[in-house]
Design a protein around this motif. Sequence first.
Motif, PDB file in Angstrom:
ATOM      1  N   ALA A 145       0.816  -1.215   0.000  1.00  0.00           N
ATOM      2  CA  ALA A 145       0.000   0.000   0.000  1.00  0.00           C
ATOM      3  C   ALA A 145       0.854   1.272   0.000  1.00  0.00           C
ATOM      4  CB  ALA A 145      -0.946  -0.004   1.195  1.00  0.00           C
ATOM      5  N   GLY A 146       1.964   1.251   0.737  1.00  0.00           N
ATOM      6  CA  GLY A 146       2.851   2.418   0.758  1.00  0.00           C
ATOM      7  C   GLY A 146       3.503   2.666  -0.584  1.00  0.00           C
ATOM      8  N   VAL A 147       3.948   1.595  -1.239  1.00  0.00           N
ATOM      9  CA  VAL A 147       4.546   1.720  -2.571  1.00  0.00           C
ATOM     10  C   VAL A 147       3.496   2.213  -3.557  1.00  0.00           C
ATOM     11  CG1 VAL A 147       5.515   0.405  -4.506  1.00  0.00           C
ATOM     12  CG2 VAL A 147       6.358   0.014  -2.189  1.00  0.00           C
ATOM     13  N   ALA A 148       2.304   1.633  -3.500  1.00  0.00           N
ATOM     14  CA  ALA A 148       1.235   2.050  -4.407  1.00  0.00           C
ATOM     15  C   ALA A 148       0.908   3.528  -4.218  1.00  0.00           C
ATOM     16  CB  ALA A 148      -0.013   1.198  -4.176  1.00  0.00           C
ATOM     17  N   GLY A 149       0.855   3.986  -2.980  1.00  0.00           N
ATOM     18  CA  GLY A 149       0.562   5.394  -2.720  1.00  0.00           C
ATOM     19  C   GLY A 149       1.659   6.318  -3.209  1.00  0.00           C
ATOM     20  N   LYS A 198      -7.203  14.561 -12.180  1.00  0.00           N
ATOM     21  CA  LYS A 198      -7.003  15.980 -11.872  1.00  0.00           C
ATOM     22  C   LYS A 198      -8.266  16.584 -11.246  1.00  0.00           C
ATOM     23  CE  LYS A 198      -5.895  20.348 -14.071  1.00  0.00           C
ATOM     24  NZ  LYS A 198      -4.707  20.906 -13.618  1.00  0.00           N
ATOM     25  N   GLY A 199      -8.054  17.406 -10.226  1.00  0.00           N
ATOM     26  CA  GLY A 199      -9.167  18.085  -9.575  1.00  0.00           C
ATOM     27  C   GLY A 199      -9.967  17.201  -8.638  1.00  0.00           C
ATOM     28  N   HIS A 200      -9.400  16.078  -8.240  1.00  0.00           N
ATOM     29  CA  HIS A 200     -10.083  15.144  -7.344  1.00  0.00           C
ATOM     30  C   HIS A 200      -9.196  14.783  -6.170  1.00  0.00           C
ATOM     31  CE1 HIS A 200     -12.313  14.473 -11.116  1.00  0.00           C
ATOM     32  NE2 HIS A 200     -13.335  14.213 -10.316  1.00  0.00           N
ATOM     33  N   THR A 201      -9.834  14.349  -5.114  1.00  0.00           N
ATOM     34  CA  THR A 201      -9.119  13.689  -4.025  1.00  0.00           C
ATOM     35  C   THR A 201      -9.097  12.218  -4.375  1.00  0.00           C
ATOM     36  OG1 THR A 201      -9.846  15.282  -2.366  1.00  0.00           O
ATOM     37  CG2 THR A 201      -9.169  13.118  -1.562  1.00  0.00           C
ATOM     38  N   ILE A 202      -7.908  11.650  -4.453  1.00  0.00           N
ATOM     39  CA  ILE A 202      -7.751  10.235  -4.768  1.00  0.00           C
ATOM     40  C   ILE A 202      -7.546   9.501  -3.445  1.00  0.00           C
ATOM     41  CG2 ILE A 202      -6.413   8.537  -6.078  1.00  0.00           C
ATOM     42  CD1 ILE A 202      -7.946  10.731  -7.728  1.00  0.00           C
ATOM     43  N   ARG A 203      -8.416   8.543  -3.166  1.00  0.00           N
ATOM     44  CA  ARG A 203      -8.379   7.854  -1.870  1.00  0.00           C
ATOM     45  C   ARG A 203      -8.336   6.348  -2.059  1.00  0.00           C
ATOM     46  NH1 ARG A 203     -13.204   9.445   1.543  1.00  0.00           N
ATOM     47  NH2 ARG A 203     -14.306   8.069   0.122  1.00  0.00           N
ATOM     48  N   ALA A 204      -7.423   5.726  -1.335  1.00  0.00           N
ATOM     49  CA  ALA A 204      -7.334   4.262  -1.333  1.00  0.00           C
ATOM     50  C   ALA A 204      -8.347   3.713  -0.337  1.00  0.00           C
ATOM     51  CB  ALA A 204      -5.934   3.810  -0.960  1.00  0.00           C
ATOM     52  N   THR A 205      -9.122   2.736  -0.757  1.00  0.00           N
ATOM     53  CA  THR A 205     -10.134   2.162   0.121  1.00  0.00           C
ATOM     54  C   THR A 205      -9.546   1.129   1.076  1.00  0.00           C
ATOM     55  OG1 THR A 205     -10.651   0.496  -1.571  1.00  0.00           O
ATOM     56  CG2 THR A 205     -12.009   2.501  -1.532  1.00  0.00           C
ATOM     57  N   ASP A 206      -8.351   0.645   0.772  1.00  0.00           N
ATOM     58  CA  ASP A 206      -7.748  -0.403   1.588  1.00  0.00           C
ATOM     59  C   ASP A 206      -6.455   0.034   2.265  1.00  0.00           C
ATOM     60  OD1 ASP A 206      -6.330  -0.196  -0.762  1.00  0.00           O
ATOM     61  OD2 ASP A 206      -6.051  -2.351  -1.020  1.00  0.00           O
ATOM     62  N   ALA A 207      -6.193   1.324   2.256  1.00  0.00           N
ATOM     63  CA  ALA A 207      -4.974   1.858   2.874  1.00  0.00           C
ATOM     64  C   ALA A 207      -5.290   3.226   3.452  1.00  0.00           C
ATOM     65  CB  ALA A 207      -3.854   1.959   1.847  1.00  0.00           C
ATOM     66  N   ASP A 208      -4.395   3.705   4.269  1.00  0.00           N
ATOM     67  CA  ASP A 208      -4.615   4.979   4.938  1.00  0.00           C
ATOM     68  C   ASP A 208      -3.893   6.106   4.203  1.00  0.00           C
ATOM     69  OD1 ASP A 208      -5.507   6.769   6.838  1.00  0.00           O
ATOM     70  OD2 ASP A 208      -3.842   6.377   8.213  1.00  0.00           O
ATOM     71  N   TRP A 209      -4.245   6.320   2.940  1.00  0.00           N
ATOM     72  CA  TRP A 209      -3.678   7.438   2.222  1.00  0.00           C
ATOM     73  C   TRP A 209      -4.682   8.021   1.236  1.00  0.00           C
ATOM     74  CZ3 TRP A 209      -3.621   6.798  -3.007  1.00  0.00           C
ATOM     75  CH2 TRP A 209      -3.369   5.545  -3.549  1.00  0.00           C
ATOM     76  N   SER A 210      -4.511   9.286   1.007  1.00  0.00           N
ATOM     77  CA  SER A 210      -5.261  10.006  -0.014  1.00  0.00           C
ATOM     78  C   SER A 210      -4.443  11.233  -0.371  1.00  0.00           C
ATOM     79  CB  SER A 210      -6.652  10.404   0.496  1.00  0.00           C
ATOM     80  OG  SER A 210      -6.554  11.316   1.548  1.00  0.00           O
ATOM     81  N   PHE A 211      -4.715  11.788  -1.525  1.00  0.00           N
ATOM     82  CA  PHE A 211      -4.047  13.016  -1.933  1.00  0.00           C
ATOM     83  C   PHE A 211      -4.957  13.775  -2.894  1.00  0.00           C
ATOM     84  CE2 PHE A 211      -2.557   9.702  -4.835  1.00  0.00           C
ATOM     85  CZ  PHE A 211      -2.796  10.258  -6.079  1.00  0.00           C
ATOM     86  N   GLY A 212      -4.655  15.040  -3.078  1.00  0.00           N
ATOM     87  CA  GLY A 212      -5.424  15.882  -3.974  1.00  0.00           C
ATOM     88  C   GLY A 212      -6.527  16.616  -3.244  1.00  0.00           C
ATOM     89  N   SER A 213      -7.297  17.348  -4.006  1.00  0.00           N
ATOM     90  CA  SER A 213      -8.444  18.061  -3.450  1.00  0.00           C
ATOM     91  C   SER A 213      -9.543  18.074  -4.494  1.00  0.00           C
ATOM     92  CB  SER A 213      -8.052  19.487  -3.051  1.00  0.00           C
ATOM     93  OG  SER A 213      -7.621  20.203  -4.187  1.00  0.00           O
ATOM     94  N   GLY A 214     -10.748  18.111  -4.010  1.00  0.00           N
ATOM     95  CA  GLY A 214     -11.901  18.078  -4.890  1.00  0.00           C
ATOM     96  C   GLY A 214     -12.748  16.858  -4.584  1.00  0.00           C
ATOM     97  N   PRO A 215     -13.695  16.553  -5.477  1.00  0.00           N
ATOM     98  CA  PRO A 215     -14.545  15.385  -5.266  1.00  0.00           C
ATOM     99  C   PRO A 215     -13.701  14.113  -5.158  1.00  0.00           C
ATOM    100  CG  PRO A 215     -15.349  16.716  -7.098  1.00  0.00           C
ATOM    101  CD  PRO A 215     -14.020  17.273  -6.699  1.00  0.00           C
ATOM    102  N   VAL A 216     -14.164  13.181  -4.358  1.00  0.00           N
ATOM    103  CA  VAL A 216     -13.402  11.958  -4.093  1.00  0.00           C
ATOM    104  C   VAL A 216     -13.572  10.937  -5.214  1.00  0.00           C
ATOM    105  CG1 VAL A 216     -13.176   9.984  -2.526  1.00  0.00           C
ATOM    106  CG2 VAL A 216     -13.519  12.274  -1.600  1.00  0.00           C
ATOM    107  N   LEU A 217     -12.443  10.369  -5.616  1.00  0.00           N
ATOM    108  CA  LEU A 217     -12.412   9.178  -6.459  1.00  0.00           C
ATOM    109  C   LEU A 217     -11.656   8.143  -5.652  1.00  0.00           C
ATOM    110  CD1 LEU A 217     -11.415  10.651  -9.947  1.00  0.00           C
ATOM    111  CD2 LEU A 217     -13.708  10.031  -9.149  1.00  0.00           C
ATOM    112  N   GLU A 218     -12.114   6.898  -5.672  1.00  0.00           N
ATOM    113  CA  GLU A 218     -11.465   5.902  -4.842  1.00  0.00           C
ATOM    114  C   GLU A 218     -11.336   4.563  -5.558  1.00  0.00           C
ATOM    115  OE1 GLU A 218     -13.897   5.730  -1.327  1.00  0.00           O
ATOM    116  OE2 GLU A 218     -15.372   4.447  -2.295  1.00  0.00           O
ATOM    117  N   GLY A 219     -10.473   3.759  -4.996  1.00  0.00           N
ATOM    118  CA  GLY A 219     -10.225   2.400  -5.468  1.00  0.00           C
ATOM    119  C   GLY A 219      -9.212   1.791  -4.525  1.00  0.00           C
ATOM    120  N   THR A 220      -8.869   0.539  -4.750  1.00  0.00           N
ATOM    121  CA  THR A 220      -7.829  -0.048  -3.919  1.00  0.00           C
ATOM    122  C   THR A 220      -6.509   0.632  -4.261  1.00  0.00           C
ATOM    123  OG1 THR A 220      -7.267  -1.795  -5.487  1.00  0.00           O
ATOM    124  CG2 THR A 220      -9.023  -2.289  -3.872  1.00  0.00           C
TER     125      THR A 220
END
Length: 188
Positions: free
Chosen positions: A118-122, A141-163
Amino acid sequence: MSDFARFLPLNGRPQGAETGVSSDRRTALAELVERAAELVAGVASERGVATDTLVEAFIDNAELRSDFDAVGPGPAALGALAAAVRDGRRRRIRALSAGARALLLLQRELDAESHLDAGVAGTVALHLAASAPFARRAAVKGHTIRATDADWSFGSGPVLEGTATAIAAFLLGVSDDPPRPPAVTGRG
């Protein structure tokens, strides 16, 4: 400026030593090579398949040809390569990204479950959000990218997520499945 600002936290993280922070990605890259060695060894023993083409493809995709040639051929070549990477010169995020892409391609070739630490992926995803091909960057671009299976996210804006692995795979060009908006749960 008054000196009260020195008492204000600049982020919400707990304060502490950050001695482990480094831009050197040798250890993470060596771990990717070790994982590739495990996969290739498993295929060789399980299926009785010649592994030379798998190893060659991994080395080329990971952009580790000169390092691999230096350790020499043989059944333990990937293990020796991992040790050489770990003990060798500093590696940057670009090298880690190439190694992650190579591992994901190897996993796909072997019909193995796609998985990255998860750390490498992030780390790779954050890097590629700014340096991937245009179409991939535009998708996040323009989104918060959030991992559903890890404790990381980056960016700002509407959330997009995945593993974590799926996000990295998309940005690496291994998958065409982009992160998506979170599922909306019904109210009832």
